[in-house]
Design a protein around this motif. Structure first.
Motif, PDB file in Angstrom:
ATOM      1  N   GLU A 269      -2.507   3.402  -2.443  1.00 11.59           N
ATOM      2  CA  GLU A 269      -1.807   4.638  -2.118  1.00 11.59           C
ATOM      3  C   GLU A 269      -2.046   5.708  -3.186  1.00 11.59           C
ATOM      4  O   GLU A 269      -2.282   6.880  -2.873  1.00 11.59           O
ATOM      5  N   ALA A 270      -2.004   5.294  -4.456  1.00 12.43           N
ATOM      6  CA  ALA A 270      -2.149   6.261  -5.540  1.00 12.43           C
ATOM      7  C   ALA A 270      -3.542   6.868  -5.579  1.00 12.43           C
ATOM      8  O   ALA A 270      -3.706   8.038  -5.965  1.00 12.43           O
ATOM      9  N   ARG A 271      -4.552   6.109  -5.178  1.00 12.37           N
ATOM     10  CA  ARG A 271      -5.938   6.578  -5.286  1.00 12.37           C
ATOM     11  C   ARG A 271      -6.519   7.030  -3.952  1.00 12.37           C
ATOM     12  O   ARG A 271      -7.708   7.325  -3.862  1.00 12.37           O
ATOM     13  N   GLY A 272      -5.685   7.064  -2.935  1.00 15.90           N
ATOM     14  CA  GLY A 272      -6.154   7.536  -1.638  1.00 15.90           C
ATOM     15  C   GLY A 272      -7.181   6.626  -0.995  1.00 15.90           C
ATOM     16  O   GLY A 272      -8.055   7.100  -0.251  1.00 15.90           O
ATOM     17  N   ILE A 273      -7.086   5.328  -1.261  1.00 18.15           N
ATOM     18  CA  ILE A 273      -8.008   4.356  -0.672  1.00 18.15           C
ATOM     19  C   ILE A 273      -7.467   3.939   0.691  1.00 18.15           C
ATOM     20  O   ILE A 273      -6.345   3.418   0.782  1.00 18.15           O
ATOM     21  N   PRO A 274      -8.198   4.148   1.772  1.00 16.47           N
ATOM     22  CA  PRO A 274      -7.688   3.743   3.085  1.00 16.47           C
ATOM     23  C   PRO A 274      -7.533   2.230   3.167  1.00 16.47           C
ATOM     24  O   PRO A 274      -8.415   1.486   2.746  1.00 16.47           O
ATOM     25  N   TRP A 275      -6.391   1.795   3.712  1.00 13.90           N
ATOM     26  CA  TRP A 275      -6.130   0.369   3.785  1.00 13.90           C
ATOM     27  C   TRP A 275      -5.254   0.061   4.988  1.00 13.90           C
ATOM     28  O   TRP A 275      -4.605   0.920   5.554  1.00 13.90           O
ATOM     29  N   SER A 276      -5.283  -1.213   5.367  1.00 12.67           N
ATOM     30  CA  SER A 276      -4.421  -1.706   6.443  1.00 12.67           C
ATOM     31  C   SER A 276      -3.784  -3.007   5.985  1.00 12.67           C
ATOM     32  O   SER A 276      -4.397  -3.774   5.239  1.00 12.67           O
ATOM     33  N   PRO A 277      -2.560  -3.291   6.438  1.00  9.33           N
ATOM     34  CA  PRO A 277      -1.929  -4.571   6.110  1.00  9.33           C
ATOM     35  C   PRO A 277      -2.335  -5.647   7.129  1.00  9.33           C
ATOM     36  O   PRO A 277      -2.421  -5.375   8.327  1.00  9.33           O
ATOM     37  N   GLU A 278      -2.578  -6.851   6.632  1.00 10.02           N
ATOM     38  CA  GLU A 278      -2.805  -7.996   7.523  1.00 10.02           C
ATOM     39  C   GLU A 278      -1.748  -9.048   7.216  1.00 10.02           C
ATOM     40  O   GLU A 278      -1.786  -9.676   6.150  1.00 10.02           O
ATOM     41  N   VAL A 279      -0.827  -9.218   8.134  1.00 11.80           N
ATOM     42  CA  VAL A 279       0.236 -10.197   7.936  1.00 11.80           C
ATOM     43  C   VAL A 279      -0.308 -11.586   8.268  1.00 11.80           C
ATOM     44  O   VAL A 279      -0.826 -11.826   9.360  1.00 11.80           O
ATOM     45  N   MET A 280      -0.210 -12.483   7.289  1.00 13.71           N
ATOM     46  CA  MET A 280      -0.674 -13.862   7.444  1.00 13.71           C
ATOM     47  C   MET A 280       0.526 -14.770   7.230  1.00 13.71           C
ATOM     48  O   MET A 280       0.991 -14.932   6.102  1.00 13.71           O
ATOM     49  N   THR A 281       1.014 -15.370   8.291  1.00 16.00           N
ATOM     50  CA  THR A 281       2.264 -16.117   8.186  1.00 16.00           C
ATOM     51  C   THR A 281       2.092 -17.512   7.587  1.00 16.00           C
ATOM     52  O   THR A 281       3.076 -18.157   7.240  1.00 16.00           O
TER      53      THR A 281
END
Length: 346
Positions: A269-281
């Motif tokens: 978030e601080a560096r503007g890097i695009p990302w997505s969360p992957e929930v692994m249960t």
């Protein structure tokens, strides 16, 4: 570094699980300009070390496996070679596929298939079981029997597609290893306050033994597995896949240590890097799962690259995702001892 050229050099090497010597040699050559020391351990792991110069510094391991799925010859019938999978091979991808038999010298072959004219009714609508497939290399029965125990990999060239997309065999997980190389390059002129280890691990596709052995030996204070996840295609579930070119993917779940996940997200978030969360249960399907319970327990996390057509000879990804993932890893490592606080305590 030219990430596409480095990736092509690695993917062009054969390296089925347990037979990674060729790709390990190439990986060591690519590591040497970036690290203080490069070695291969007795289990076949390639390890690059960059020391920060502080005595008893904390140790961080960034890992990506070098092995690929493949086949092994188990017998012959009239000169045609029987085989079994090494790792999770998709049988739908094998008929008519060109392969390289890793004999000395290597030999060309192809996976034989009945033409549609002589198939039984309904055969063309189903996948042929592995037990019914054979490799045709133009051999006699005696020559075929002599190859029992020999490993086989797809014969598929590295291809540059439109834009920043590439396609090849073994992008799972040679792309992860090139991500480590790029992260090391981004950190080359940056002082570190931790000792950084880059590991190209062996045998992930079969038992994950390389990462466990490497982690036991190196005793890291934290460990990030860099691997691949599923990129979006028209027939894939949207909620379980990620757009190629959409950025890096950060794992969230019980296999990922909370402070590490939080740090990765904060840095992105601080560096503007695009990302997505992957929930692994549960099981993350990566080396982090086994390393988490190595030794007394090791803090782990997972960073993934979206990949289409996983475990096929035409795996496809976007190099921008590799760049974003490398930038995130570099950000994670920089000032880690100072900012990690109590989480890096022995």
């Amino acid at each position: 570094m030219d990430i596409q050229a480095s990736l092509e050099a690695l993917c062009s090497c054969p390296g089925p699980s347990g037979r990674e010597d060729a790709v390990a040699s190439q990986a060591m050559e690519l590591l040497r300009p970036l690290m203080d020391e490069v070695k291969k351990d007795r289990f076949g792991n390639v390890i690059g070390i960059r020391r920060c110069g502080t005595e008893n510094a904390k140790r961080v391991v960034l890992d990506a496996h070098l092995d690929e799925v493949g086949l092994v010859i188990t017998g012959a019938k009239d000169g045609f070679l029987r085989f079994r999978p090494v790792g999770g091979v998709d049988p739908r991808m094998l008929p008519n596929r060109e392969v390289i038999i890793l004999s000395q010298p290597p030999q060309f072959g192809l996976v034989a298939v009945l033409p549609p004219h002589v198939q039984k009714a309904g055969d063309s609508n189903r996948s042929t079981p592995l037990s019914d497939l054979y490799i045709d290399a133009g051999l006699t029965q005696k020559e075929g029997e002599a190859l029992v125990g020999t490993f086989v990999v797809p014969r598929e060239p590295f291809r540059a597609l439109l834009g920043r997309r590439v396609s090849s065999k073994a992008l799972d997980d040679r792309a992860g290893f090139v991500t480590l190389l790029r992260a090391a390059e981004l950190l080359r002129d940056t002082p570190l306050d931790v000792d950084l280890y880059l590991m190209g691990s062996s045998r992930e596709e079969t038992n994950g033994g390389g990462a466990v052995v490497g982690a036991f030996s190196l005793a890291p204070h934290c460990f990030i597995a860099v691997d691949v996840t599923h990129a979006r295609t028209p027939d894939s579930p949207k909620e379980e896949t990620f757009p190629a070119g959409g950025g890096t993917v950060i794992g969230i779940g019980p296999n990922m240590t909370r402070w590490m996940t939080d740090r990765l997200i904060t840095k992105a978030e601080a560096r503007g890097i695009p990302w997505s969360p992957e929930v692994m249960t549960g099981h993350s399907g990566t080396n982090a799962w086994r390393v988490q319970v190595a030794r007394e327990g090791i803090a782990t996390s997972v960073v993934s690259l979206p990949l289409k057509y996983m475990h096929s000879p035409v795996e496809t990804l976007d190099l921008d995702d590799l760049e974003h993932s490398a930038a995130l890893l570099a950000a994670f490592v920089q000032d880690l001892a100072r900012e990690g606080g109590e989480f890096l305590a022995d």
